[in-house]
Every structure is written in C-alpha cells, then in structure tokens.
Design a protein around this motif. Structure first.
Motif, mmCIF file in Angstrom:
data_model
loop_
_atom_site.group_PDB
_atom_site.id
_atom_site.type_symbol
_atom_site.label_atom_id
_atom_site.label_comp_id
_atom_site.label_asym_id
_atom_site.label_seq_id
_atom_site.Cartn_x
_atom_site.Cartn_y
_atom_site.Cartn_z
ATOM 1 N N GLN A 580 0.854 -1.191 0.000
ATOM 2 C CA GLN A 580 0.000 0.000 0.000
ATOM 3 C C GLN A 580 0.891 1.243 0.000
ATOM 4 O OE1 GLN A 580 -2.640 0.727 3.373
ATOM 5 N NE2 GLN A 580 -4.151 1.552 1.938
ATOM 6 N N GLU A 594 3.711 0.075 2.440
ATOM 7 C CA GLU A 594 3.607 -0.870 3.564
ATOM 8 C C GLU A 594 3.322 -2.249 3.010
ATOM 9 O OE1 GLU A 594 0.600 -0.132 6.531
ATOM 10 O OE2 GLU A 594 1.257 -1.843 7.743
ATOM 11 N N VAL A 597 0.540 -8.751 4.312
ATOM 12 C CA VAL A 597 0.518 -10.150 3.877
ATOM 13 C C VAL A 597 -0.898 -10.590 3.515
ATOM 14 C CG1 VAL A 597 0.245 -11.139 6.192
ATOM 15 C CG2 VAL A 597 1.437 -12.467 4.446
ATOM 16 N N ARG A 598 -0.980 -11.473 2.532
ATOM 17 C CA ARG A 598 -2.254 -12.084 2.121
ATOM 18 C C ARG A 598 -2.035 -13.592 2.056
ATOM 19 N NH1 ARG A 598 -3.384 -7.767 3.466
ATOM 20 N NH2 ARG A 598 -4.262 -6.046 2.283
ATOM 21 N N ASP A 610 -6.460 -10.053 9.087
ATOM 22 C CA ASP A 610 -7.199 -9.914 10.352
ATOM 23 C C ASP A 610 -7.677 -11.252 10.886
ATOM 24 O OD1 ASP A 610 -7.051 -7.321 10.895
ATOM 25 O OD2 ASP A 610 -8.903 -6.722 9.851
ATOM 26 N N ASN A 653 5.333 -4.897 9.046
ATOM 27 C CA ASN A 653 4.787 -5.051 10.410
ATOM 28 C C ASN A 653 5.543 -6.148 11.167
ATOM 29 O OD1 ASN A 653 2.231 -3.333 10.528
ATOM 30 N ND2 ASN A 653 2.013 -4.408 8.576
ATOM 31 N N ASP A 715 3.177 1.761 15.082
ATOM 32 C CA ASP A 715 1.934 1.502 14.340
ATOM 33 C C ASP A 715 0.725 1.673 15.256
ATOM 34 O OD1 ASP A 715 0.466 0.799 12.178
ATOM 35 O OD2 ASP A 715 0.955 -1.351 12.224
ATOM 36 N N ASP A 716 -0.422 1.913 14.670
ATOM 37 C CA ASP A 716 -1.700 1.992 15.407
ATOM 38 C C ASP A 716 -1.601 2.952 16.591
ATOM 39 O OD1 ASP A 716 -2.358 -0.021 13.677
ATOM 40 O OD2 ASP A 716 -2.200 -1.625 15.169
ATOM 41 N N ARG A 739 -6.064 4.183 12.173
ATOM 42 C CA ARG A 739 -7.118 4.638 11.271
ATOM 43 C C ARG A 739 -8.466 4.827 11.978
ATOM 44 N NH1 ARG A 739 -6.492 -0.763 9.428
ATOM 45 N NH2 ARG A 739 -8.435 -1.960 9.516
ATOM 46 N N GLU A 772 -3.130 6.796 9.062
ATOM 47 C CA GLU A 772 -3.592 5.595 8.347
ATOM 48 C C GLU A 772 -5.070 5.755 8.020
ATOM 49 O OE1 GLU A 772 -1.182 1.935 10.319
ATOM 50 O OE2 GLU A 772 -2.865 2.708 11.469
ATOM 51 N N GLY A 773 -5.475 5.045 6.987
ATOM 52 C CA GLY A 773 -6.906 4.942 6.694
ATOM 53 C C GLY A 773 -7.533 6.202 6.119
ATOM 54 N N GLU A 775 -9.475 8.044 3.713
ATOM 55 C CA GLU A 775 -10.405 7.593 2.666
ATOM 56 C C GLU A 775 -11.053 8.760 1.925
ATOM 57 O OE1 GLU A 775 -13.191 4.890 4.397
ATOM 58 O OE2 GLU A 775 -11.698 3.337 4.705
ATOM 59 N N PHE A 794 -7.162 4.284 1.380
ATOM 60 C CA PHE A 794 -7.823 3.904 0.128
ATOM 61 C C PHE A 794 -8.022 5.102 -0.800
ATOM 62 C CE2 PHE A 794 -10.178 0.131 2.347
ATOM 63 C CZ PHE A 794 -8.956 -0.508 2.497
HETATM 64 N N1 LIG Z 1 2.413 -8.803 11.909
HETATM 65 C C1 LIG Z 1 1.898 -8.568 10.705
HETATM 66 N N2 LIG Z 1 0.695 -7.993 10.612
HETATM 67 C C2 LIG Z 1 0.202 -7.789 9.380
HETATM 68 C C3 LIG Z 1 0.895 -8.146 8.241
HETATM 69 N N3 LIG Z 1 0.129 -7.813 7.209
HETATM 70 C C4 LIG Z 1 -0.969 -7.257 7.646
HETATM 71 N N4 LIG Z 1 -0.932 -7.253 8.991
HETATM 72 C C5 LIG Z 1 -1.891 -6.728 9.917
HETATM 73 O O1 LIG Z 1 -3.123 -7.226 9.642
HETATM 74 C C6 LIG Z 1 -4.121 -6.288 9.931
HETATM 75 C C7 LIG Z 1 -5.007 -6.161 8.733
HETATM 76 O O2 LIG Z 1 -4.249 -5.833 7.586
HETATM 77 P P1 LIG Z 1 -4.903 -5.552 6.237
HETATM 78 O O3 LIG Z 1 -6.143 -6.306 6.107
HETATM 79 O O4 LIG Z 1 -3.827 -5.751 5.267
HETATM 80 O O5 LIG Z 1 -5.267 -4.069 6.375
HETATM 81 C C8 LIG Z 1 -4.314 -3.049 6.168
HETATM 82 C C9 LIG Z 1 -4.850 -2.118 5.139
HETATM 83 O O6 LIG Z 1 -5.489 -2.779 4.101
HETATM 84 C C10 LIG Z 1 -5.797 -1.299 5.954
HETATM 85 N N5 LIG Z 1 -6.030 -0.006 5.336
HETATM 86 C C11 LIG Z 1 -5.176 0.816 4.736
HETATM 87 N N6 LIG Z 1 -5.802 1.948 4.323
HETATM 88 C C12 LIG Z 1 -7.110 1.804 4.677
HETATM 89 C C13 LIG Z 1 -8.243 2.603 4.549
HETATM 90 O O7 LIG Z 1 -8.188 3.741 3.996
HETATM 91 N N7 LIG Z 1 -9.383 2.176 5.047
HETATM 92 C C14 LIG Z 1 -9.461 0.933 5.678
HETATM 93 N N8 LIG Z 1 -10.613 0.550 6.162
HETATM 94 N N9 LIG Z 1 -8.411 0.159 5.814
HETATM 95 C C15 LIG Z 1 -7.240 0.572 5.325
HETATM 96 O O8 LIG Z 1 -5.107 -1.092 7.152
HETATM 97 C C16 LIG Z 1 -4.240 -2.210 7.418
HETATM 98 C C17 LIG Z 1 -2.889 -1.699 7.655
HETATM 99 O O9 LIG Z 1 -2.835 -1.401 8.970
HETATM 100 P P2 LIG Z 1 -1.486 -1.109 9.710
HETATM 101 O O10 LIG Z 1 -0.670 -2.329 9.662
HETATM 102 O O11 LIG Z 1 -1.905 -0.805 11.094
HETATM 103 O O12 LIG Z 1 -0.859 -0.014 8.998
HETATM 104 C C18 LIG Z 1 -3.421 -4.990 10.215
HETATM 105 O O13 LIG Z 1 -3.398 -4.790 11.589
HETATM 106 C C19 LIG Z 1 -2.058 -5.228 9.740
HETATM 107 O O14 LIG Z 1 -1.068 -4.549 10.502
HETATM 108 C C20 LIG Z 1 2.146 -8.719 8.372
HETATM 109 O O15 LIG Z 1 2.848 -9.046 7.429
HETATM 110 N N10 LIG Z 1 2.631 -8.925 9.641
#
Ligand SMILES: Nc1nc2c(ncn2[C@@H]2O[C@H](COP(=O)(O)O[C@H]3[C@@H](O)[C@H](n4cnc5c(=O)[nH]c(N)nc54)O[C@@H]3COP(=O)(O)O)[C@@H](O)[C@H]2O)c(=O)[nH]1
Length: 824
Positions: A580, A594, A597-598, A610, A653, A715-716, A739, A772-773, A775, A794
């Motif tokens: 991202q 960032e 993982v999927r 999640d 992360n 983070d967070d 976020r 973060e987040g 939108e 997003f």
């Molecule tokens: N230890 C690890 N944790 C990981 C890894 N990969 C992901 N994660 C953690 O999983 C949680 C969910 O992640 P994900 O579904 O990938 O969501 C990320 C983004 O998709 C989401 N995001 C980003 N922008 C927006 C937005 O505008 N709106 C919205 N609703 N969601 C959005 O945020 C997640 C990224 O969060 P963060 O990590 O806190 O920056 C999440 O907690 C991940 O951290 C991994 O490899 N290792």
C-alpha cells in the motif's frame, strides 16, 4: 556292755573321797554315775535338779529307763557306752524337754574301772548348752536370711574392703563372691554417679551414721543399673565401728518407670494437643497447658467441674447421648465438636475421648485429647473456596458456574423457562495489560466485577473463566429480549471510564449470548456457542453483543480450519505480499509502501490477515510468517530497484513474538544481506504495546537496528498506552496514527482532538507522522491543516500486488494525486 579296751580310762573308782568331792562340788556339770548295769549309783545336785523334776528320784534307777521317760532313745545310751569303752570317752548332745522348755545337754560318757580291765560302771557328765544351741540356731537363721535376702548385701571392713556379698549381689552385678571378696568396694561403679555422692557417702558412714542414696552402677556385662543403697555402720561390743553393712536394691525397673512417668508428664504438659482427664463421675481432675491455651481456662478454674462447662450449646442432647453410647460401648469416641472458649468464642475442635480401665477392667478415668481446628477448617474452607472461585475477583469459577448452570437448566426444564449465558470479553485488554502492567489490568478486572455485580440480579451468576473472560448466567428468563437488555447494560457499564492508579482508562466489552433450550441443552454446548457469538461481536467492531446463530458455527469451524492450515502455509507457498503506497500529502508523492501479507489457500480461498494473524500470534506461527514477510518485502524492493524503479522504502509489520524469538536484529540483518536491500529503505512497524512489554530489551534492539540505518515506526498509535518518556527513549522515527481516529475525524470532536494532540506531540518530539486509513479528501485536508503531512489510505490506493504496485508507480511517476486543498 562290751569288753573294756586294752588301755582303760584312768579314773579310780576306789577313791571314794575323791568321787564324793566331785559329786558334791558345784561344777556346773550334771554328773551321774551308773554301775555296770546302768543303775544310778551316784548323782550330783545339779543332775538331781535337772532330772528329778522330770523323772522322779534318780538313785537306784536304770539310766536307760530315765532316758526313755525323757524321750531319749535308750539305744543311744547303749551306743554311747560302747563308744566310750572303745575310745575312753564319748561326747554327744542330748535334748530333753523340761517344764521350762527344751534343754540341750552337752554330755560325755566315761567308762569307770574298778581295776584295770574291770569295768565298774560309767560316769555321764552333762553340761547345759541350751543357750549355745539357741545362739547357733539364730546365727544359722540370720546367715540364711542374709544369704537369701532379696536385696544385695555387702559387708566391708572400715576401709571398704569386701568381706561378704550375698547371692543377690552376685545375681544383680554378675560378680561371683570370689571376684569381689578381699578387694575394695566399687567394682560395679559406672563413673556416672557424681563424685560428690561418694564423698558424702564416706563422710557420713565414717561419722558412724547411716547413708542412703542412689548410685548408678554397671553390671559385669557392662549394662547400667540403678541401686538404692543403705549403708549402716556396724559397731562391736566396745561401740567401735568394725564393719559397714551395705544393703543395695536394684531399682532400675522403678527408675525406668519413673523416667517413663516423667517423660509422659512432660509429653502431657507440653503436648500441642489439649489433654483433659476426668474421673468416673466425669469431673475434671487434670488438664495440661495446651488445654489452657485453647480454652482460656486455667487448671484451677476447671478442676472438679464437668466438661460440659466447655460446651457451646451447638450440639443437642442426642449428639451427646450417641457420643456416650459409643464411648462406653467401644471405649473410644472421636469427632468434630464445637465448644466455647472462656472468652465466649465458639470454635471447632477435633476431640478423641478414651475410657481408661484398670487391670480388673474397672473404669477409672476418661482421657480427652483435643486440638483447635479452627485454623485448619478455615484453611480447608479457603481451599474449597479457591477451588470454586477466581482468586482475583472472588467470582465463581468455571466449576461453580457449571454447577449453577446445571441447577438453572434443571429448573428451566421443569418451569419451561429459558436460561441465557452471556460470554463477555474485554476489548483490547491485552494491550492494557501489556502497556500499563498487570496490576492495572487486575484492578480493571476487579472494578469491572463490582460494576457487573451491581448490574445483575443476585440470583444470576457472574463467573470469571480467566483472563478477561467473564460469563453471566441468567436463569428463569422470560424471553430473549431480557438477555439483550442485560447485554446492553453490560456494554454501558464497561464504557464508563475506569479510574485506576490515577489514570482514566476507557474500554469496552464484546458479548456473545446463547439461550437454553434453543442453542443447546447443556452447559458446555451453550458456553462454546456463547464464545463463538462473542467472537462475532468482536468481528463486528467490538463493544457490541451478538446472539448465537448457526451461521456463526460455520465461522468457528472456519477458524479451526485456518488454524490447521496455517502451519503448512509457508511450505506450500500460499502467502503473498500486497503493498500500500504511503503518500506525502502536500505533493502526492509516493514516499513508501507498507507490505501487507495475504494468504491464498486452496480450501479457504483468500484469507485476510485480520483473520489469521491473531491466530498465528496465538500458536507462534507468526515468527516464521513474519520472517517470510520481511524477506519477501526486502527481496521485492530490491527487485523493483533492479527493474529501474526509484528506491522505495518498504514498511514491514513486526509482531511481539518475532522480537522475542532468538536474535531478531541478527535475522533482520541477515535478510538484508541476503536480499541486498538497502537498510535505510526498510522501516519496521511495531505496535505500542510491543515496545512497552520489555522496554530495556526492545530499547537495545531498536538502537542496534537504527545503528544500521533501519527506521522504526510506531503503528496503530493512540490505541495503546505508551508513555511519552518511552517514546523519547526509543528514538523512533515515525508515528502512524491509527485509522480508527481518522475515520470520524470530521464528525467526532474527540477523534479530531486526539489527532491534533498526537500531531503536535510528534512535531515537538521531531517525529514524522503518518495518518492511516485516509479515505476522503476531507480527512486529508484536516490532516494537512493539523500538520500531518503523510498518509496511507484507500483515497490514494488500496494495498496492491507487487506488479500492480510497480505498474502504478511507473505510470504515475510516483505521484498519485494533486495535493489536497487547505481548508479555508
Ligand atoms: N504482523 C503482521 N501484521 C500484518 C501483516 N500484514 C498485515 N498485517 C496486519 O493485519 C491487519 C489487517 O491488515 P490488512 O487487512 O492488510 O489491512 C491493512 C490495510 O489494508 C488497511 N487499510 C489501509 N488503508 C485503509 C483505509 O483507507 N481504510 C481501511 N478501512 N483500511 C485501510 O489497514 C491495514 C494496515 O494497517 P497497519 O498495519 O496498522 O498499517 C493490520 O493490523 C495489519 O497490521 C504482516 O505481514 N505482519
């Protein structure tokens, strides 16, 4: 009469004058002269005085006849005459009974010759030896008495040299008379009697006084024994001490029993258990110290009293009747009994009573032994309580809950009512615990317990299963709405701020609800389903409740499947990374990516992080997954660079477990070295709670990472409880505002205030800050206005597969949009 011997006795019978003189003289001897026929011819006055009162006038009578009258066998006389003729004289003893008593005569028969070889008769000369015989008799008796005495007797001279020991002495000591006679007393000394005792002994007897005492002696075979000794000085006819008589009695057995009695007395007095002895009328005759200690009564206050004075009144007459019945029938009774101390306090004691009987089986006493079991009982009750309750909150634990549930279900079954089970789980409790410490976590659970108790009926059961999991059991439920109302109340009470240790915390609860009979008919099923429903409440954004539905079961099943497949996911190459973009708000430039993982699983399809990351953290798989992510992100970034893209910093992360496992820094450096990715282009994201958990260790790790040019982000940010001083010490590079604060930034003044405060704080700590987040454009405008210049969201891009990200970057030239307008 036999013939005279060749040399007859030289006594001239012809000499009448001489004979007359002999017969009339008072020689102290009775003399009777008889002719050859044994007829008495002469006798002196003493003979007459002695015999005539018994046998009448003697003159002219046959001596044998007189002897027969006196009870002497005449044949003895004849035999004596023959021996006298043969030997010239014959001595013999005679015993005759007189009116004055038995008289012993020491007699001598002499033959009288008229001429050589011409026997004229005999002279019988007798001396009264009664006294001598009697003295002999007494001496003999005394000697036997001493010899056969049951006590040991030793006679010594005044120097202590042994002259006599009796048989008992030998029996006791093992020494034969010949071993001790002639030597000094003391052969049996043990060396254990104090020397002063002997000094006293000798001084006393030398003064001519009796000495009595006890000596510890040693037998010949080496065994010790105790003698009770009485030494008496013996004085001679002149009054001088000639000997010492020592009478010694082996008192070892008595001593032993005295010692045993003394020991028992000590045991009695010092026993930790109270002892009370009563007579056959059940009157107290003796008590020990422990009795006084336990009851508070001194001996003088109870002796002579009936033990019923100790009673508490808790036991009825039937109880005591049964006790006495058993005691008298079996000789013993024991059991628990409640008594009253002198202070009035009622206490439990363990009592044993024994009836004591003598050798003739007659009852003599009762002995009661008891101990105060109040502490033991309290401890037992505590153990029982702990077995059924949670020690932190005092709430019933799972075991008790199961029992209560069983009762509630049985009742509901009969009454046709419903039972609700509400499974409560605190939201983000782990974060509170990790970041603020366990004492704060504990205090939170205790305060929550107080609130829960105030919110439900007394008949309902609140139970803590452990951690932050609570269950509320609501019995006799009219309908499901009531359960929803209770859940609503619980959500409200959890949301009210908690003031703990000077801090104000806010939290929330997720609740899962199951109902009997719809969702299950037993405790385990209802609990399991309530747990599932609670997870769904969490998934639904927390701070809410959910009733169990069968669809939830399917999700729970899926959770199980995820857990089963997770272990093999790396080996099966099922993970991919999406990236991202992170964007500078004012320019729209991509400043980083960032890595997220999927998981693509053939059975489960695409599993969002999640859903599996928390499980991977629970079972430890996150360590391997995290390392894979780090390696893959570095590899990809290096590949993009090699493909000609700009150097793009990647953020990865990192989970708490990764940091704790082995040497994390070493692993990061190895991955960088292996992949060739520039450390300065790597950012590691840690959550606040991770950093706080083991601050010193993490501090060291962060320092080492930063020393290699790696950047560190939190983070967070805002969801944990990190302290500002930690932030400063950790020297992080960037804060990422969670976020959840960005979402309602435009409508929620609290969120806006938080974002403003965090941004200002980051500025003053000279930290970069990324929201973060993002939108909406409105959010980005607000952020920019507050001085937050970096975003991820997003609005700019969703996380993209590596190729898609590269394509976006290439096509956009790294610029994603026009900078948003500042708000007016
Ligand atoms: N230890 C690890 N944790 C990981 C890894 N990969 C992901 N994660 C953690 O999983 C949680 C969910 O992640 P994900 O579904 O990938 O969501 C990320 C983004 O998709 C989401 N995001 C980003 N922008 C927006 C937005 O505008 N709106 C919205 N609703 N969601 C959005 O945020 C997640 C990224 O969060 P963060 O990590 O806190 O920056 C999440 O907690 C991940 O951290 C991994 O490899 N290792």
């Amino acid at each position: 009469m036999t013939q005279a011997p060749a040399q007859p006795a030289a006594l001239a019978t012809e000499d009448g004058a001489l004979l007359q003189a002999l017969l009339t003289a008072e020689l102290g001897q009775a003399i009777i002269a008889v002719d050859r026929d044994g007829r008495i011819r002469h006798c002196n006055p003493l003979a007459r005085r002695l015999l005539e009162p018994l046998a009448g006038p003697l003159a002219g009578r046959l001596l044998a006849e007189i002897h027969a009258e006196l009870g002497v066998d005449p044949r003895r006389y004849l035999a004596a005459a023959e021996k006298a003729i043969a030997d010239g004289s014959y001595r013999f003893r005679q015993k005759i009974e007189t009116a004055a008593g038995t008289v012993h005569l020491d007699s001598c028969m002499l033959p009288l010759y008229a001429a050589p070889l011409q026997l004229a008769g005999f002279a019988l000369v007798s001396r009264d030896c009664t006294e001598l015989v009697q003295a002999d008799d007494i001496r003999r008796k005394l000697s036997r008495a001493v010899e056969q005495s049951p006590v040991a007797i030793i006679i010594t001279d005044t120097e202590g040299r042994v002259e006599y020991v009796n048989a008992r002495y030998s029996e006791v000591t093992g020494y034969r008379p010949e071993e001790v006679i002639g030597s000094k007393v003391g052969l049996q000394k043990s060396g254990l009697t104090p020397p002063e005792t002997y000094v006293d002994l000798w001084q006393t007897i030398r003064r001519g006084e009796d000495w009595r005492g006890e000596l510890c002696n040693r037998r010949k075979d080496g065994r010790l024994y105790w003698d009770s000794v009485h030494i008496v000085p013996i004085v001679d006819e002149r009054g001088a001490v000639s000997h010492y008589l020592s009478i010694q009695e082996d008192i070892s057995a008595r001593k032993q029993s005295e010692e045993t009695i003394r020991l028992w007395a000590t045991v009695f007095e010092n026993s930790g258990e109270a002892v009370m002895i009563t007579d056959t009328d059940n009157r107290i005759i003796s008590v020990n110290q422990a009795f006084t200690h336990i009851t508070g009564y001194a001996p003088g206050e109870v002796i002579g009293q009936n033990p019923s004075m100790l009673g508490s009144g808790r036991h009825d007459a039937a109880f005591f009747a049964d006790m006495w019945h058993r005691l008298n029938a079996g000789g013993h009774w024991q059991g628990e009994i409640w008594d009253r101390r002198k202070s009035g306090e009622v206490y439990p004691k363990w009592l044993g009573i024994s009836a004591v009987r003598d050798d003739h089986d007659r009852l003599t006493h009762y002995v009661a032994v008891f101990s105060d079991i109040s502490e033991r009982k309290a401890a037992q009750e505590r153990i029982e309580y702990l077995a059924r309750h949670d020690p932190l909150t005092g709430l019933p634990n799972r075991t008790t809950l199961a029992d209560r549930m069983e009762q509630a279900l049985a009742y509901a079954e009969r009454a046709g009512s419903q039972v609700a089970l509400l499974f409560l789980d605190l939201d983000r409790f782990k974060t509170i615990n990790d970041s603020l410490g366990h004492p704060v976590g504990d205090a939170l659970l205790q305060e929550l317990t107080r609130r829960l108790k105030a919110a439900v009926r007394e008949t309902d059961t609140i139970s803590r299963l452990g951690g932050d999991e609570f269950v509320v059991l609501v019995g006799d439920l009219a309908d499901a709405n009531t359960a929803a109302e209770i859940a609503g109340k619980i959500l409200d009470l959890a949301q009210r701020p908690f003031v703990l240790d000077g801090r104000t915390l806010s939290t929330s609860i997720s609740v899962g609800i199951t109902l009997f009979p719809d969702d299950g008919r037993d405790f385990e099923t209802l609990l399991k389903k309530a747990d599932i429903a609670m997870y769904h409440a969490k998934d639904a954004g927390r701070n809410t409740y959910r009733f169990f539905t069968e669809q939830m079961n399917a999700h729970a099943l899926e959770r199980l499947l995820i857990q089963n497949h997770l272990q093999q996911a790396i080996a099966r190459n099922e993970f991919v990374l999406h990236y991202q973009p992170q964007v500078a708000l004012d320019t729209g430039r991509i400043i980083g990516a960032e890595a997220l993982v999927r998981w693509r699983n053939p059975d489960l399809g695409m599993v969002p992080p999640d859903r599996f990351i928390p499980m991977a953290e629970e079972n430890g798989a996150i360590v391997a997954i995290g390392d894979w992510v780090l390696r893959e992100a570095c590899r990809q970034a290096k590949a993009w660079r090699d493909e000609g893209l700009d150097a793009i910093p990647v953020a990865v992360n990192i989970s708490a477990l990764q940091l704790k496992h082995g040497d994390f820094v070493e692993r990061v450096l190895r991955i960088l070295a292996d992949t060739g990715h520039d450390p300065a282009m790597l950012e590691l994201e840690f959550t606040e709670s991770i950093l706080i958990q083991d601050i010193e260790r993490v501090l060291g790790q962060v320092r080492r990472l930063k020393a290699h040019g790696i950047t560190v982000a939190i983070d967070d940010f805002g969801t944990g409880y990190s302290s500002l001083s930690y932030l400063k010490r950790l020297d992080v590079d960037r804060l990422k505002i969670d976020r959840s604060f960005i979402r309602d930034i435009g409508s929620d003044p609290d969120d806006a205030a938080i974002v403003r405060a965090v941004t200002q704080m980051a500025r003053s700590l000279r930290l970069k800050i990324l929201a973060e987040g993002a939108e909406t454009a409105e959010q980005t405008r607000f952020l920019l206005a507050e001085g937050c210049r970096e975003v991820q969201g997003f609005l700019y891009s969703r996380p993209l597969a590596a190729e898609a990200f590269a394509k976006l970057y290439r096509e956009s030239g790294g610029l994603l949009s026009r900078p948003p307008q500042f708000p007016r």
